[in-house]
Design a protein around this motif. Structure first.
Motif, mmCIF file in Angstrom:
data_model
loop_
_atom_site.group_PDB
_atom_site.id
_atom_site.type_symbol
_atom_site.label_atom_id
_atom_site.label_comp_id
_atom_site.label_asym_id
_atom_site.label_seq_id
_atom_site.Cartn_x
_atom_site.Cartn_y
_atom_site.Cartn_z
ATOM 1 N N THR A 127 -5.605 7.025 2.241
ATOM 2 C CA THR A 127 -5.250 5.899 3.120
ATOM 3 C C THR A 127 -6.046 5.927 4.426
ATOM 4 O O THR A 127 -6.563 6.958 4.837
ATOM 5 C CB THR A 127 -3.752 5.929 3.494
ATOM 6 O OG1 THR A 127 -3.476 7.171 4.154
ATOM 7 C CG2 THR A 127 -2.873 5.788 2.269
ATOM 8 N N ASP A 196 -3.860 0.934 5.954
ATOM 9 C CA ASP A 196 -2.861 1.097 4.895
ATOM 10 C C ASP A 196 -1.516 1.550 5.460
ATOM 11 O O ASP A 196 -0.490 1.444 4.788
ATOM 12 C CB ASP A 196 -3.348 2.132 3.876
ATOM 13 C CG ASP A 196 -4.720 1.765 3.340
ATOM 14 O OD1 ASP A 196 -4.839 0.672 2.763
ATOM 15 O OD2 ASP A 196 -5.675 2.546 3.542
ATOM 16 N N SER A 222 1.814 -2.823 2.977
ATOM 17 C CA SER A 222 1.655 -1.529 3.660
ATOM 18 C C SER A 222 2.822 -1.210 4.583
ATOM 19 O O SER A 222 3.459 -2.112 5.122
ATOM 20 C CB SER A 222 0.376 -1.561 4.498
ATOM 21 O OG SER A 222 -0.720 -1.799 3.675
ATOM 22 N N THR A 263 7.966 -2.986 5.749
ATOM 23 C CA THR A 263 6.795 -3.198 4.883
ATOM 24 C C THR A 263 6.340 -4.641 5.032
ATOM 25 O O THR A 263 7.167 -5.550 5.116
ATOM 26 C CB THR A 263 7.173 -2.930 3.408
ATOM 27 O OG1 THR A 263 7.798 -1.650 3.361
ATOM 28 C CG2 THR A 263 5.950 -2.930 2.525
#
Ligand code: SAM
Length: 264
Positions: A127, A196, A222, A263
Motif C-alpha cells: 500500500t 490506499d 480505502s 471507508t
C-alpha cells in the motif's frame, strides 16, 4: 545548589519574602510547609528570617528522571520505545523507536497509540499510506515497518521534518519507503496522488475542514483513520464523513479521546 529552607508558607511569611529577595535570593518556591529560597552564595540574613536552615542540595537531573519513567507502549503488533528501551521489545512485536521530546508522537498519547493500533490491524503490504500531521513521523514510520510500500508524512510545521526523517533513519526505514514534507492536504493543488490508506491525528474541526480533501486523496474502497478527536466533538466528524460519502464508520474511545475509522 544552595537552598535556604525557611519554615512556613508564602502566606504565613508574606511579610518576610522581601527580606529573602533583598538578601539575594534568585528564586522562591513553596513546598511541603517550607519556603525554599535559592541562592548563589550564602548571605547575611535579617533576624526575622534567621530561623531557617542552609542546605547544599544535589542538582536534580530532571531529564534523567523523565527518561526513567518512560515505558514501552504496546499498540497492536507494534511496540513504541525510546532508543534506550529497545531491548525490552518482546519477540514477535515490531519495534518502533522514537526519541521522545522532539516532536509530538512518542506513543504515550492515547491518540497516537490508537492510530498505530488501527494501522497494525490492517494488511498494509503493497500500500501507499498518507499521514497528515506527521509530527515525529511515528505513524508514517509505523506504516512502513508494517509493510507499506511507501508512506508519506506531511506536516505544516517545518521543524518536524528533520525530526521525522531522523526517526525513520533510527528505525532503519530506507529513504525510498518513506518521505516527509512540509505541507498539508489542499495546499498543493498540483498533487493528484491517491493513497490506499490515510491516517491523520489532528483535531475534530480540522477533520471537518479536510474531509473533502481526504476523500479526494483516497482510492475508492480505502480506509481512513482519524484521531485527535475529543469524544465531545465526535458528531462533527461523523457529519463530515457522512457529507463526503464515507461509510462503515467505527469509533473507538480512550478516556476523552476518540479514533474514527471509515471507508470511502
Ligand atoms: N502524527 C503524530 C502522532 O500521531 O502522534 C503527531 C500528531 S500531532 C497531534 C499533530 C501534528 O499535526 C503536529 O505536528 C502539527 O504541526 C500538525 N498539523 C497541524 N495542523 C496541520 C495541518 N493543517 N496540516 C498538516 N499538519 C498539521
Amino acid at each position: 545548589m544552595l537552598v535556604y529552607h525557611l519554615p512556613g508558607t508564602f502566606e504565613t511569611r508574606e511579610a518576610h519574602l522581601d527580606l529573602l529577595w533583598e538578601a539575594g535570593a534568585t528564586g522562591l518556591e513553596e513546598r511541603a510547609g517550607l519556603i525554599r529560597a535559592y541562592f548563589d552564595a550564602r548571605a547575611e540574613l535579617d533576624a526575622d528570617i534567621a530561623d531557617g536552615e542552609w542546605r547544599d542540595e544535589a542538582e536534580q537531573d530532571w531529564q534523567a528522571q523523565f527518561k526513567a519513567t518512560l515505558r514501552p507502549v504496546h499498540a497492536g503488533r507494534v511496540t513504541i520505545v525510546p532508543p534506550w528501551l529497545r531491548h525490552e521489545v518482546e519477540d514477535g512485536q515490531v519495534p518502533l523507536i522514537i526519541e521522545p521530546g522532539m516532536a509530538f508522537g512518542t506513543g504515550h498519547h492515547a491518540t497516537t497509540r490508537m492510530a498505530v493500533e488501527a494501522l497494525s490491524a490492517l494488511d498494509l503490504s503493497g500500500t501507499r499510506v498518507l499521514d497528515v500531521g506527521t509530527g515525529s513521523g511515528v505513524l508514517a514510520i509505523a506504516a512502513a515497518l508494517l509493510g507499506a510500500d511507501h508512506a508519506t508524512g506531511l506536516d505544516i510545521d517545518p521543524l518536524t521534518i528533520p525530526i521525522a526523517t531522523e526517526n525513520a533513519d533510527i528505525n532503519g526505514v530506507p529513504t525510498g519507503r518513506v518521505t516527509f514534507a512540509e505541507g498539508s492536504l489542499g495546499l498543493d493543488d498540483e498533487s493528484d496522488e491517491v493513497f490506499d490508506v490515510l491516517v491523520a491525528n489532528l483535531y475534530a474541526e480540522l477533520h471537518d475542514l479536510l474531509a473533502g480533501e481526504y476523500a479526494a486523496a483516497l482510492r475508492p474502497g480505502s480506509p481512513l483513520i482519524l484521531t485527535g478527536i475529543l469524544t465531545s466533538k465526535l458528531d462533527l466528524v461523523r457529519a463530515a464523513l457522512d457529507r463526503e460519502g464515507f461509510g462503515a464508520v467505527t469509533v473507538r474511545e480512550d478516556g476523552e479521546w476518540a479514533l474514527v475509522t471509515a471507508t470511502l
